[in-house]
Design a protein around this motif. Sequence first.
Motif, PDB file in Angstrom:
ATOM      1  N   LYS A 149       0.725  -1.098   0.107  1.00 23.70           N
ATOM      2  CA  LYS A 149      -0.013  -0.005   0.037  1.00 23.70           C
ATOM      3  C   LYS A 149       0.908   1.083  -0.025  1.00 23.70           C
ATOM      4  O   LYS A 149       0.457   2.305  -0.680  1.00 23.70           O
ATOM      5  N   ARG A 150       1.828   1.263   0.864  1.00 23.34           N
ATOM      6  CA  ARG A 150       2.863   2.221   0.914  1.00 23.34           C
ATOM      7  C   ARG A 150       3.521   2.725  -0.389  1.00 23.34           C
ATOM      8  O   ARG A 150       3.693   3.778  -0.868  1.00 23.34           O
ATOM      9  N   VAL A 151       3.888   1.594  -1.176  1.00 24.97           N
ATOM     10  CA  VAL A 151       4.552   1.638  -2.432  1.00 24.97           C
ATOM     11  C   VAL A 151       3.751   2.175  -3.275  1.00 24.97           C
ATOM     12  O   VAL A 151       4.097   3.279  -4.310  1.00 24.97           O
ATOM     13  N   VAL A 152       2.462   1.882  -3.480  1.00 23.43           N
ATOM     14  CA  VAL A 152       1.693   2.297  -4.370  1.00 23.43           C
ATOM     15  C   VAL A 152       1.430   3.699  -4.175  1.00 23.43           C
ATOM     16  O   VAL A 152       1.125   4.452  -5.266  1.00 23.43           O
ATOM     17  N   GLU A 153       1.201   4.117  -2.848  1.00 25.03           N
ATOM     18  CA  GLU A 153       0.832   5.420  -2.647  1.00 25.03           C
ATOM     19  C   GLU A 153       1.963   6.262  -3.097  1.00 25.03           C
ATOM     20  O   GLU A 153       1.823   7.501  -3.526  1.00 25.03           O
ATOM     21  N   LEU A 154       3.332   6.067  -3.001  1.00 23.57           N
ATOM     22  CA  LEU A 154       4.302   6.670  -3.598  1.00 23.57           C
ATOM     23  C   LEU A 154       4.395   6.772  -5.000  1.00 23.57           C
ATOM     24  O   LEU A 154       4.803   7.846  -5.501  1.00 23.57           O
ATOM     25  N   MET A 155       3.738   5.823  -5.790  1.00 21.90           N
ATOM     26  CA  MET A 155       4.044   6.065  -7.287  1.00 21.90           C
ATOM     27  C   MET A 155       3.260   6.885  -7.960  1.00 21.90           C
ATOM     28  O   MET A 155       2.092   7.441  -7.427  1.00 21.90           O
ATOM     29  N   ASN A 156       3.829   7.608  -8.966  1.00 26.16           N
ATOM     30  CA  ASN A 156       3.403   8.652  -9.727  1.00 26.16           C
ATOM     31  C   ASN A 156       2.214   8.270 -10.516  1.00 26.16           C
ATOM     32  O   ASN A 156       2.456   7.447 -11.284  1.00 26.16           O
ATOM     33  N   PRO A 157       0.950   8.436 -10.194  1.00 28.26           N
ATOM     34  CA  PRO A 157      -0.043   7.837 -11.232  1.00 28.26           C
ATOM     35  C   PRO A 157       0.099   8.028 -12.719  1.00 28.26           C
ATOM     36  O   PRO A 157      -0.574   7.111 -13.250  1.00 28.26           O
ATOM     37  N   ILE A 158       0.704   8.827 -13.158  1.00 31.46           N
ATOM     38  CA  ILE A 158       0.912   9.243 -14.749  1.00 31.46           C
ATOM     39  C   ILE A 158       1.976   8.316 -15.171  1.00 31.46           C
ATOM     40  O   ILE A 158       2.450   8.111 -16.276  1.00 31.46           O
ATOM     41  N   LYS A 159       2.680   7.276 -14.126  1.00 28.05           N
ATOM     42  CA  LYS A 159       3.650   6.599 -14.779  1.00 28.05           C
ATOM     43  C   LYS A 159       3.366   5.264 -14.280  1.00 28.05           C
ATOM     44  O   LYS A 159       4.025   4.124 -14.519  1.00 28.05           O
ATOM     45  N   ASP A 160       1.967   4.929 -13.630  1.00 30.71           N
ATOM     46  CA  ASP A 160       1.517   3.760 -13.323  1.00 30.71           C
ATOM     47  C   ASP A 160       0.900   2.886 -14.326  1.00 30.71           C
ATOM     48  O   ASP A 160      -0.251   2.905 -14.669  1.00 30.71           O
ATOM     49  N   ILE A 161       1.985   2.217 -15.138  1.00 29.72           N
ATOM     50  CA  ILE A 161       1.274   1.806 -16.530  1.00 29.72           C
ATOM     51  C   ILE A 161       0.528   0.363 -16.353  1.00 29.72           C
ATOM     52  O   ILE A 161      -0.131   0.131 -16.881  1.00 29.72           O
ATOM     53  N   ASP A 162       0.483  -0.127 -14.940  1.00 30.39           N
ATOM     54  CA  ASP A 162      -0.308  -1.451 -14.533  1.00 30.39           C
ATOM     55  C   ASP A 162      -1.669  -0.737 -13.721  1.00 30.39           C
ATOM     56  O   ASP A 162      -2.436  -1.564 -13.243  1.00 30.39           O
ATOM     57  N   GLY A 163      -1.921   0.382 -13.734  1.00 28.18           N
ATOM     58  CA  GLY A 163      -3.128   0.743 -13.025  1.00 28.18           C
ATOM     59  C   GLY A 163      -3.268   0.535 -11.443  1.00 28.18           C
ATOM     60  O   GLY A 163      -4.374   0.185 -11.352  1.00 28.18           O
ATOM     61  N   MET A 164      -2.412   0.566 -10.864  1.00 27.84           N
ATOM     62  CA  MET A 164      -2.303   0.105  -9.420  1.00 27.84           C
ATOM     63  C   MET A 164      -2.825   1.282  -8.438  1.00 27.84           C
ATOM     64  O   MET A 164      -3.164   1.046  -7.434  1.00 27.84           O
ATOM     65  N   THR A 165      -2.184   2.346  -8.924  1.00 27.56           N
ATOM     66  CA  THR A 165      -2.609   3.720  -7.750  1.00 27.56           C
ATOM     67  C   THR A 165      -4.232   4.069  -7.661  1.00 27.56           C
ATOM     68  O   THR A 165      -5.008   3.551  -8.291  1.00 27.56           O
ATOM     69  N   PRO A 166      -4.515   4.524  -6.349  1.00 29.81           N
ATOM     70  CA  PRO A 166      -5.908   4.883  -6.227  1.00 29.81           C
ATOM     71  C   PRO A 166      -6.509   5.897  -7.018  1.00 29.81           C
ATOM     72  O   PRO A 166      -7.505   5.692  -7.425  1.00 29.81           O
ATOM     73  N   ILE A 167      -5.517   6.736  -7.500  1.00 26.83           N
ATOM     74  CA  ILE A 167      -6.033   7.773  -8.406  1.00 26.83           C
ATOM     75  C   ILE A 167      -6.506   7.081  -9.745  1.00 26.83           C
ATOM     76  O   ILE A 167      -7.307   7.574 -10.514  1.00 26.83           O
ATOM     77  N   ASN A 168      -5.600   6.197 -10.435  1.00 26.96           N
ATOM     78  CA  ASN A 168      -6.167   5.498 -11.587  1.00 26.96           C
ATOM     79  C   ASN A 168      -7.192   4.577 -11.331  1.00 26.96           C
ATOM     80  O   ASN A 168      -8.148   4.476 -12.313  1.00 26.96           O
TER      81      ASN A 168
ATOM     82  N   ASP B  98      -7.995   9.934 -19.188  1.00 30.20           N
ATOM     83  CA  ASP B  98      -6.827   9.668 -19.184  1.00 30.20           C
ATOM     84  C   ASP B  98      -6.329   8.982 -17.972  1.00 30.20           C
ATOM     85  O   ASP B  98      -5.544   8.880 -17.246  1.00 30.20           O
ATOM     86  N   ARG B  99      -6.984   7.992 -17.855  1.00 33.46           N
ATOM     87  CA  ARG B  99      -6.817   6.881 -16.876  1.00 33.46           C
ATOM     88  C   ARG B  99      -5.692   5.751 -17.228  1.00 33.46           C
ATOM     89  O   ARG B  99      -5.853   5.809 -18.671  1.00 33.46           O
ATOM     90  N   LEU B 100      -5.260   5.133 -16.516  1.00 30.09           N
ATOM     91  CA  LEU B 100      -4.286   4.043 -16.858  1.00 30.09           C
ATOM     92  C   LEU B 100      -4.872   3.066 -16.010  1.00 30.09           C
ATOM     93  O   LEU B 100      -4.571   3.000 -14.780  1.00 30.09           O
ATOM     94  N   GLU B 101      -5.461   2.043 -16.742  1.00 30.65           N
ATOM     95  CA  GLU B 101      -6.030   0.936 -15.951  1.00 30.65           C
ATOM     96  C   GLU B 101      -5.295  -0.191 -15.838  1.00 30.65           C
ATOM     97  O   GLU B 101      -4.277  -0.473 -16.386  1.00 30.65           O
ATOM     98  N   PRO B 102      -5.887  -1.286 -14.842  1.00 28.12           N
ATOM     99  CA  PRO B 102      -5.154  -2.320 -14.699  1.00 28.12           C
ATOM    100  C   PRO B 102      -5.013  -3.129 -15.977  1.00 28.12           C
ATOM    101  O   PRO B 102      -5.948  -3.070 -16.611  1.00 28.12           O
ATOM    102  N   CYS B 103      -3.973  -3.665 -16.311  1.00 29.50           N
ATOM    103  CA  CYS B 103      -3.628  -4.074 -17.748  1.00 29.50           C
ATOM    104  C   CYS B 103      -4.429  -5.266 -18.128  1.00 29.50           C
ATOM    105  O   CYS B 103      -4.695  -5.467 -19.194  1.00 29.50           O
ATOM    106  N   THR B 104      -4.844  -6.198 -17.198  1.00 31.92           N
ATOM    107  CA  THR B 104      -5.704  -7.488 -17.777  1.00 31.92           C
ATOM    108  C   THR B 104      -7.118  -6.983 -18.147  1.00 31.92           C
ATOM    109  O   THR B 104      -7.692  -7.429 -19.187  1.00 31.92           O
ATOM    110  N   PRO B 105      -7.792  -5.985 -17.241  1.00 31.76           N
ATOM    111  CA  PRO B 105      -9.063  -5.561 -17.623  1.00 31.76           C
ATOM    112  C   PRO B 105      -8.893  -4.883 -18.984  1.00 31.76           C
ATOM    113  O   PRO B 105      -9.837  -5.140 -19.762  1.00 31.76           O
TER     114      PRO B 105
END
Length: 290
Positions: free
Chosen positions: A106-125, A135-142
Motif C-alpha cells: 500500500k505504501r509503495v503504491v501510494e508513492l507511485m506517480n499515477p501518470i507513470k503507473d502503467i499497470d493501473g495500481m494507484t488509487p487515482i487510476n 486519461d486513466r491508466l487502468e489495470p492491464c488485464t481488464p
Amino acid sequence: MTTIMEGKKVAAYLSGEIADALAESRKHGINPKVAFVRIGELTDAVSYENAAVKRFEKLGIETEQYHFAGDVSAKAFLTKFREINEDYSVNGILLLQPVPKHIDMKRVVELMNPIKDIDGMTPINMGKVLTGEPDRLEPCTPAAVMEILKFYEIGLKGRNVTVVGASAVVGKPLTLSLINKEATVTTCNLYTDDLVDKCRNADVIISAAGARNLIGDAHVKKGAVVIDVGINFTEEGRMVGDVDYEAVKDKTSYITPVPGGVGAITTTVLAYHLMMATDFQKEPVLFLED
C-alpha cells in the motif's frame, strides 16, 4: 460459426498504434522508457518480467530493470523506489508482484506517480476507472479484455454481461469498465449460489476466477460471447483457463482460447499504456506526494 478471438491479432493492431505513437514522441525528442522493478526471484514474477522486457524491446522501447534481494529492507527499497519514481527519464513503472510480506505494498503504491503507473495500481487510476476518465491508466488485464471486445466489435450497450471473479486487479475494475460502456453487469465469484443461473442468460461471460473448468456447457447460452481470463494448469502441466473450452466452443459466437487469448496481449497493453503515460507527461499533472 464460432469465431476464435485471437490475442495475437489484437496485439498486432496495438503494436501498430504503439509504433505510430513512438515515432511521434521521438519527433519531439522524447524516447519513452519503462522501469521494471522486482524484489526477489519468484518464478512467476521473473517469467512475466522476461516476457514483458522481450515485448518492449521488440517494439523498440527502452527498458531498465531494477532487481532487489528478497530480504531488502523496507527503508532501502522505498528510498530507491522513490528515486526511480522521480527520475524524469522514466516514463512508466511496472512493479512486479507479489512483493515480500515485509514490504508495505500500500505504501509503495501510494508513492507511485499515477501518470507513470502503467499497470493501473494507484488509487487515482482506480478512481478514474470508476468515473471513466479518458486519461486513466487502468489495470492491464481488464484493459486487455476491453481491447479484445473492441477489436472484435462486440457491442456492450444494453447487453447482459456476467463477470466471474471479483479481484481488485481484474474483476472489480473490469466490472466498472463494462458499466462505463453501458452494459448490464452481474458480478459473481467462486462462492456465488447457483452460478449456472447467473451465467446462462448472459450475452457475454467473462471468467477470471482461477478455477479450472468452472464454466461449462450448462453456463453458456447459444450464441454467447465467452472470454476466459483464467490461468490454471493440468496435472500434465498444460495451461488451461476457467472455461471447459471443448464443451462450450460450438455454442458460442465468439470465444477466447487459453493460451492465445487475453494473456497474449497483456504485455502489449502495458506498452500501449506506456505511450499513453508518455503523452500525459507532456503537460504538468499534480499527484499525491509523501
